[in-house]
Design an enzyme around this catalytic site. Structure first.
Site, PDB file in Angstrom:
ATOM      1  N   GLY A 154       0.833  -1.205   0.000  1.00  0.00           N
ATOM      2  CA  GLY A 154       0.000   0.000   0.000  1.00  0.00           C
ATOM      3  C   GLY A 154       0.859   1.242   0.000  1.00  0.00           C
ATOM      4  O   GLY A 154       1.793   1.363   0.797  1.00  0.00           O
ATOM      5  N   ASP A 185      -5.149   2.727   8.194  1.00  0.00           N
ATOM      6  CA  ASP A 185      -6.549   2.369   8.443  1.00  0.00           C
ATOM      7  C   ASP A 185      -6.794   0.878   8.670  1.00  0.00           C
ATOM      8  O   ASP A 185      -7.904   0.489   9.028  1.00  0.00           O
ATOM      9  CB  ASP A 185      -7.431   2.865   7.284  1.00  0.00           C
ATOM     10  CG  ASP A 185      -7.841   4.320   7.474  1.00  0.00           C
ATOM     11  OD1 ASP A 185      -7.149   5.045   8.228  1.00  0.00           O
ATOM     12  OD2 ASP A 185      -8.853   4.731   6.887  1.00  0.00           O
ATOM     13  N   ASN A 196       1.779  -1.418  -4.733  1.00  0.00           N
ATOM     14  CA  ASN A 196       0.518  -0.658  -4.719  1.00  0.00           C
ATOM     15  C   ASN A 196      -0.260  -0.998  -5.976  1.00  0.00           C
ATOM     16  O   ASN A 196       0.323  -1.220  -7.033  1.00  0.00           O
ATOM     17  CB  ASN A 196       0.810   0.852  -4.678  1.00  0.00           C
ATOM     18  CG  ASN A 196      -0.414   1.656  -4.276  1.00  0.00           C
ATOM     19  OD1 ASN A 196      -0.894   1.552  -3.154  1.00  0.00           O
ATOM     20  ND2 ASN A 196      -0.926   2.456  -5.184  1.00  0.00           N
ATOM     21  N   LYS A 197      -1.591  -0.977  -5.862  1.00  0.00           N
ATOM     22  CA  LYS A 197      -2.382  -1.413  -7.030  1.00  0.00           C
ATOM     23  C   LYS A 197      -2.341  -0.413  -8.176  1.00  0.00           C
ATOM     24  O   LYS A 197      -2.561  -0.775  -9.319  1.00  0.00           O
ATOM     25  CB  LYS A 197      -3.813  -1.755  -6.624  1.00  0.00           C
ATOM     26  CG  LYS A 197      -4.640  -0.621  -6.089  1.00  0.00           C
ATOM     27  CD  LYS A 197      -6.127  -0.963  -6.129  1.00  0.00           C
ATOM     28  CE  LYS A 197      -6.507  -2.029  -5.146  1.00  0.00           C
ATOM     29  NZ  LYS A 197      -7.900  -1.965  -4.722  1.00  0.00           N
ATOM     30  N   GLY A 203      -0.428   4.431   0.317  1.00  0.00           N
ATOM     31  CA  GLY A 203      -1.220   5.559   0.809  1.00  0.00           C
ATOM     32  C   GLY A 203      -0.344   6.366   1.760  1.00  0.00           C
ATOM     33  O   GLY A 203       0.886   6.334   1.664  1.00  0.00           O
ATOM     34  N   TYR A 204      -0.968   7.069   2.682  1.00  0.00           N
ATOM     35  CA  TYR A 204      -0.193   7.896   3.622  1.00  0.00           C
ATOM     36  C   TYR A 204       0.768   7.042   4.434  1.00  0.00           C
ATOM     37  O   TYR A 204       1.942   7.389   4.596  1.00  0.00           O
ATOM     38  CB  TYR A 204      -1.135   8.628   4.580  1.00  0.00           C
ATOM     39  CG  TYR A 204      -2.018   9.614   3.879  1.00  0.00           C
ATOM     40  CD1 TYR A 204      -1.533  10.863   3.524  1.00  0.00           C
ATOM     41  CD2 TYR A 204      -3.332   9.300   3.555  1.00  0.00           C
ATOM     42  CE1 TYR A 204      -2.332  11.767   2.860  1.00  0.00           C
ATOM     43  CE2 TYR A 204      -4.149  10.199   2.894  1.00  0.00           C
ATOM     44  CZ  TYR A 204      -3.637  11.431   2.552  1.00  0.00           C
ATOM     45  OH  TYR A 204      -4.433  12.317   1.892  1.00  0.00           O
ATOM     46  N   GLU A 247     -17.813  17.302   4.244  1.00  0.00           N
ATOM     47  CA  GLU A 247     -16.878  17.910   3.287  1.00  0.00           C
ATOM     48  C   GLU A 247     -17.421  17.791   1.849  1.00  0.00           C
ATOM     49  O   GLU A 247     -17.291  18.715   1.056  1.00  0.00           O
ATOM     50  CB  GLU A 247     -15.500  17.251   3.405  1.00  0.00           C
ATOM     51  CG  GLU A 247     -14.821  17.585   4.735  1.00  0.00           C
ATOM     52  CD  GLU A 247     -13.314  17.406   4.702  1.00  0.00           C
ATOM     53  OE1 GLU A 247     -12.848  16.353   4.241  1.00  0.00           O
ATOM     54  OE2 GLU A 247     -12.599  18.326   5.140  1.00  0.00           O
TER      55      GLU A 247
HETATM   56  P1  FAD Z   1      -5.056   4.805   2.145  1.00  0.00           P
HETATM   57  O1  FAD Z   1      -4.863   6.252   2.055  1.00  0.00           O
HETATM   58  O2  FAD Z   1      -6.412   4.236   1.866  1.00  0.00           O
HETATM   59  O3  FAD Z   1      -3.993   4.084   1.190  1.00  0.00           O
HETATM   60  C1  FAD Z   1      -4.044   2.711   0.922  1.00  0.00           C
HETATM   61  C2  FAD Z   1      -3.280   2.426  -0.357  1.00  0.00           C
HETATM   62  O4  FAD Z   1      -3.278   1.029  -0.587  1.00  0.00           O
HETATM   63  C3  FAD Z   1      -3.906   3.068  -1.589  1.00  0.00           C
HETATM   64  O5  FAD Z   1      -2.892   3.608  -2.394  1.00  0.00           O
HETATM   65  C4  FAD Z   1      -4.583   1.911  -2.298  1.00  0.00           C
HETATM   66  O6  FAD Z   1      -4.656   2.075  -3.695  1.00  0.00           O
HETATM   67  C5  FAD Z   1      -3.670   0.749  -1.932  1.00  0.00           C
HETATM   68  N1  FAD Z   1      -4.340  -0.550  -1.929  1.00  0.00           N
HETATM   69  C6  FAD Z   1      -5.523  -0.861  -1.373  1.00  0.00           C
HETATM   70  N2  FAD Z   1      -5.804  -2.156  -1.549  1.00  0.00           N
HETATM   71  C7  FAD Z   1      -4.770  -2.682  -2.229  1.00  0.00           C
HETATM   72  C8  FAD Z   1      -4.465  -3.983  -2.689  1.00  0.00           C
HETATM   73  N3  FAD Z   1      -5.272  -5.023  -2.473  1.00  0.00           N
HETATM   74  N4  FAD Z   1      -3.301  -4.179  -3.347  1.00  0.00           N
HETATM   75  C9  FAD Z   1      -2.455  -3.147  -3.576  1.00  0.00           C
HETATM   76  N5  FAD Z   1      -2.695  -1.896  -3.156  1.00  0.00           N
HETATM   77  C10 FAD Z   1      -3.831  -1.664  -2.485  1.00  0.00           C
HETATM   78  N6  FAD Z   1      -8.047  11.993   7.590  1.00  0.00           N
HETATM   79  C11 FAD Z   1      -7.485  13.073   8.166  1.00  0.00           C
HETATM   80  O7  FAD Z   1      -6.534  12.945   8.951  1.00  0.00           O
HETATM   81  N7  FAD Z   1      -7.943  14.344   7.886  1.00  0.00           N
HETATM   82  C12 FAD Z   1      -8.929  14.580   6.994  1.00  0.00           C
HETATM   83  O8  FAD Z   1      -9.314  15.728   6.754  1.00  0.00           O
HETATM   84  C13 FAD Z   1      -9.532  13.458   6.343  1.00  0.00           C
HETATM   85  N8  FAD Z   1     -10.483  13.647   5.410  1.00  0.00           N
HETATM   86  C14 FAD Z   1     -10.972  12.579   4.714  1.00  0.00           C
HETATM   87  C15 FAD Z   1     -11.864  12.812   3.670  1.00  0.00           C
HETATM   88  C16 FAD Z   1     -12.341  11.757   2.903  1.00  0.00           C
HETATM   89  C17 FAD Z   1     -13.266  12.040   1.735  1.00  0.00           C
HETATM   90  C18 FAD Z   1     -11.940  10.417   3.226  1.00  0.00           C
HETATM   91  C19 FAD Z   1     -12.471   9.261   2.416  1.00  0.00           C
HETATM   92  C20 FAD Z   1     -11.061  10.176   4.270  1.00  0.00           C
HETATM   93  C21 FAD Z   1     -10.557  11.247   5.027  1.00  0.00           C
HETATM   94  N9  FAD Z   1      -9.618  11.052   6.056  1.00  0.00           N
HETATM   95  C22 FAD Z   1      -9.059  12.135   6.683  1.00  0.00           C
HETATM   96  C23 FAD Z   1      -9.164   9.690   6.438  1.00  0.00           C
HETATM   97  C24 FAD Z   1      -7.880   9.344   5.707  1.00  0.00           C
HETATM   98  O9  FAD Z   1      -8.044   9.546   4.324  1.00  0.00           O
HETATM   99  C25 FAD Z   1      -7.470   7.898   5.999  1.00  0.00           C
HETATM  100  O10 FAD Z   1      -7.424   7.707   7.387  1.00  0.00           O
HETATM  101  C26 FAD Z   1      -6.103   7.628   5.375  1.00  0.00           C
HETATM  102  O11 FAD Z   1      -6.197   7.685   3.971  1.00  0.00           O
HETATM  103  C27 FAD Z   1      -5.527   6.276   5.788  1.00  0.00           C
HETATM  104  O12 FAD Z   1      -4.281   6.138   5.183  1.00  0.00           O
HETATM  105  P2  FAD Z   1      -3.741   4.709   4.749  1.00  0.00           P
HETATM  106  O13 FAD Z   1      -2.357   4.911   4.246  1.00  0.00           O
HETATM  107  O14 FAD Z   1      -3.979   3.735   5.846  1.00  0.00           O
HETATM  108  O15 FAD Z   1      -4.710   4.235   3.579  1.00  0.00           O
END
Ligand code: FAD
Length: 402
Positions: free
Chosen positions: A10, A297, A35-36, A12-13, A167
């Site tokens: 992944g 997450d 990453n996908k 993401g952040y 939002e």
């Molecule tokens: P993600 O950002 O979801 O990244 C996961 C990554 O894994 C992605 O690149 C995805 O493509 C990849 N992936 C997923 N499944 C697979 C797979 N099977 N194989 C390969 N790759 C895969 N948080 C805040 O702190 N402040 C805010 O203002 C806020 N606003 C938000 C507004 C919206 C509209 C949304 C939806 C969320 C918001 N959030 C906010 C929450 C925040 O976006 C999440 O908590 C954060 O993105 C989590 O980060 P992450 O790296 O765990 O996951």
């Protein structure tokens, strides 16, 4: 002896931050990031793409442009499952990938809570594809009206009144009046309804601040239904319960933003999870699996102060990425891991481009135009955290005087 392999799932952040930080630490290990997509998206801004106020290109950037490709190998593929007892990852297209250390950071998916019809008849906002689909659908319905004269084309229901919903409502209530002029539909026929199961709106903010946000949206024409759980989604219909009675609201655009859960891959891989999240140990590793970190997450981290897990946010995902990289470097250097600590910098929501509201460090509340400036600074900081100075310059928010 071959070098140990660290696999990060992944970008993401959480995952991207881990890869970037670990590559700066000069560890004796091969680092692989999977990453996908070949791009990272700012998931916190998906509502803008869904509402059509920003194009997807504004909130995405190429992963290889922000990582040190001499130190991190990037593989574009979808993770199907982790075989944790055999220490390997099954990929959709590239077979298997073995690891010595694994960082699971696969992020969130839409949560339907088992409500019938959600997948078939409503539009989630969970990635670029779904956000673009929601935008295309909304625009199509609004532009249809000129010919159809069907008022349901101008009717939108937003399911849920959490952070994302508010939002998103902020963005569409900014954009629809502009579209009314170009697409030639009457604003007085536009109906926007937001339906929430809980008795209070925006519980993450003080009552006064929450009310401020609600009042802004009400003034822009949004109708809120509170304490009204959604029971079913049917074609062009949301069924909800109000005072013990089932009622319906009809619309051609139904947006599903009631909440999210962690990636299904977590459950498929046999981890002890709840809604796709694993309660991790203090150093972010999974109990019984000292070679696996679970962050962002897909993880739940206990906040010792409140006795409850921290909410899953981008802010904590970035901090977890930093901490996981630090602990990986320590493990690779035969040092003990450190406990993850987190102090929230606050929470700020946007209500369209020029209004924001939230709490910042020290519990200080900001709202209105000042709230929007703080929100834009947060977006910019996050771009620097997971991107580069160049990413910030290209994708940052500098329209403070808009
Ligand atoms: P993600 O950002 O979801 O990244 C996961 C990554 O894994 C992605 O690149 C995805 O493509 C990849 N992936 C997923 N499944 C697979 C797979 N099977 N194989 C390969 N790759 C895969 N948080 C805040 O702190 N402040 C805010 O203002 C806020 N606003 C938000 C507004 C919206 C509209 C949304 C939806 C969320 C918001 N959030 C906010 C929450 C925040 O976006 C999440 O908590 C954060 O993105 C989590 O980060 P992450 O790296 O765990 O996951």
């Amino acid at each position: 002896m071959s070098r140990p392999r660290v696999v990060i799932l992944g970008a993401g952040y959480a995952g991207l931050k881990t890869a970037k930080e670990l590559s700066k630490k000069n560890v004796e290990a091969d680092i692989v990031l999977v990453n996908k997509n070949d791009y990272h998206y700012e998931s916190t801004q998906l509502h803008e793409v869904a509402a059509g106020t920003e194009p997807a290109s504004k909130i995405t950037f190429n992963i290889v442009d922000v990582i040190d490709t001499k130190k991190v190998e990037f593989i574009k593929d979808t993770v199907v499952k982790v075989e944790k007892d055999d220490k390997k990852v099954l990929l959709e297209n590239n077979g298997e990938l073995s690891y010595d250390y694994l960082v699971m950071a696969l992020g969130f998916e839409s949560e339907t809570f088992g409500i019938p019809g959600v997948d078939e008849f409503s539009l989630p906002l969970v990635n670029i594809k779904t956000a673009e689909a929601a935008q295309a659908h909304l625009d199509k319905m609004l532009s249809n009206y000129q010919q159809s004269k069907n008022e349901l084309d101008l009717s939108i229901v937003v399911c849920g009144a959490g952070f994302t919903s508010i939002e998103y409502l902020g963005e569409i209530t900014n954009r629809i009046p502009k579209l009314a002029k170009t697409m030639n539909f009457p604003m007085d026929k536009v109906k926007i309804t937001c339906i929430e199961a809980m008795p209070t709106l925006l519980p993450m903010f003080s009552e006064k601040l929450g009310q401020f946000g609600i009042d802004v949206l009400k003034k822009r024409g949004v109708t809120f239904k509170v304490g009204t759980p959604i029971k079913e989604i049917k074609e062009n219909t949301v069924v909800y319960e109000e005072n013990g009675e089932l009622k319906e609201v009809h619309a051609h655009t139904i947006i599903w933003t009631t909440g999210v859960k962690g990636s299904h891959v977590v459950g498929e891989s046999g981890f002890a999870e709840r809604r796709g999240r694993v309660m991790v140990e203090k150093d972010l590793r999974v109990e019984g699996y000292p070679d696996i970190f679970m962050i962002g997450d897909v993880s739940a981290v206990m906040d010792e102060e409140s006795g409850r897990p921290f909410p899953t946010t981008a802010q904590i995902a970035i901090k977890q990425g930093e901490a996981a990289a630090n602990n990986l470097a320590r493990l690779l250097n035969n040092q003990p891991t450190e406990a993850f600590t987190f102090k929230s910098l606050g929470t700020v929501a946007s209500i369209g481009n020029n209004v924001g509201m939230g709490q910042i460090l020290g519990g200080k509340e900001v709202k209105g135009y000042m709230g929007s400036i703080v929100k834009k600074s947060i977006i910019n900081k996050s771009l620097l955290d997971v991107g580069t100075a160049g990413t910030l310059l290209k994708k940052g928010r500098f329209d403070y005087y808009h």
